[in-house]
Design a protein around this motif. Sequence first.
Motif, short mmCIF file in Angstrom:
data_model
loop_
_atom_site.label_atom_id
_atom_site.label_comp_id
_atom_site.label_asym_id
_atom_site.label_seq_id
_atom_site.Cartn_x
_atom_site.Cartn_y
_atom_site.Cartn_z
N LEU A 1 2.59 12.01 -11.17
CA LEU A 1 2.53 13.06 -10.17
C LEU A 1 3.92 13.63 -9.91
O LEU A 1 4.09 14.85 -9.81
CB LEU A 1 1.92 12.53 -8.87
N LEU A 2 4.92 12.77 -9.80
CA LEU A 2 6.28 13.24 -9.56
C LEU A 2 6.78 14.11 -10.72
O LEU A 2 7.48 15.10 -10.51
CB LEU A 2 7.21 12.05 -9.32
N THR B 1 11.98 13.68 -13.95
CA THR B 1 11.89 14.09 -15.35
C THR B 1 11.49 12.89 -16.21
O THR B 1 11.72 11.75 -15.83
CB THR B 1 13.23 14.65 -15.86
N ILE B 2 10.91 13.21 -17.36
CA ILE B 2 10.49 12.15 -18.29
C ILE B 2 11.73 11.64 -19.00
O ILE B 2 12.55 12.40 -19.49
CB ILE B 2 9.46 12.70 -19.30
N LYS B 3 11.84 10.33 -19.10
CA LYS B 3 12.99 9.71 -19.77
C LYS B 3 12.77 9.62 -21.25
O LYS B 3 11.77 9.42 -21.76
CB LYS B 3 13.26 8.33 -19.19
#
Length: 166
Positions: A156-157, A164-166
């Motif tokens: 959700l964040l 952000t996606i790592k």
Amino acid sequence: YLLAISIAAESDDPALPVLREEYHRLHNITIQNGWLVMEPWRGGHFNIAVFCIFPGGIIMIASFAVAFYLIIGTFLGIRRSKTISTAYRSFQFKILIATVVPLICVYTPYFCVMYFPFFGLPDYGISPSFSLLVSFFPGWDALAIGGLIKDYREGLLVMLGVKTIK
């Protein structure tokens, strides 16, 4: 639904003016049509129309019983298991906690509103808040799952652009 529509609403039902007045008092809205009153005891006699609510109650009680049986079985299985990792055990307990939401928002209010009047029991204020509790169910369910399960919360964040996606 089919059972309910098979019963013709009586336009001269003595409960209709009381129902309209109470609804207007609570919500300041007047609704004249669309009511179907199923008084369990009308004029001191059992009202046959009440049989429409029994199939729904049977389905509700059966589904609740199956869910409760599965919840208890899962809980006991997790507690007895020696090969489940701590993280997986924690995840399963969080899922079990999330199953309480429908119990509070759907099963309990529905049961109280539909069956307490039949047995002459007070509803303890659940009737006025019934539609609110039932309509809050999807939101509360999403909050419970999002709050308890990290992957959903982080997803959700990311969707909101906060993370952000790592």
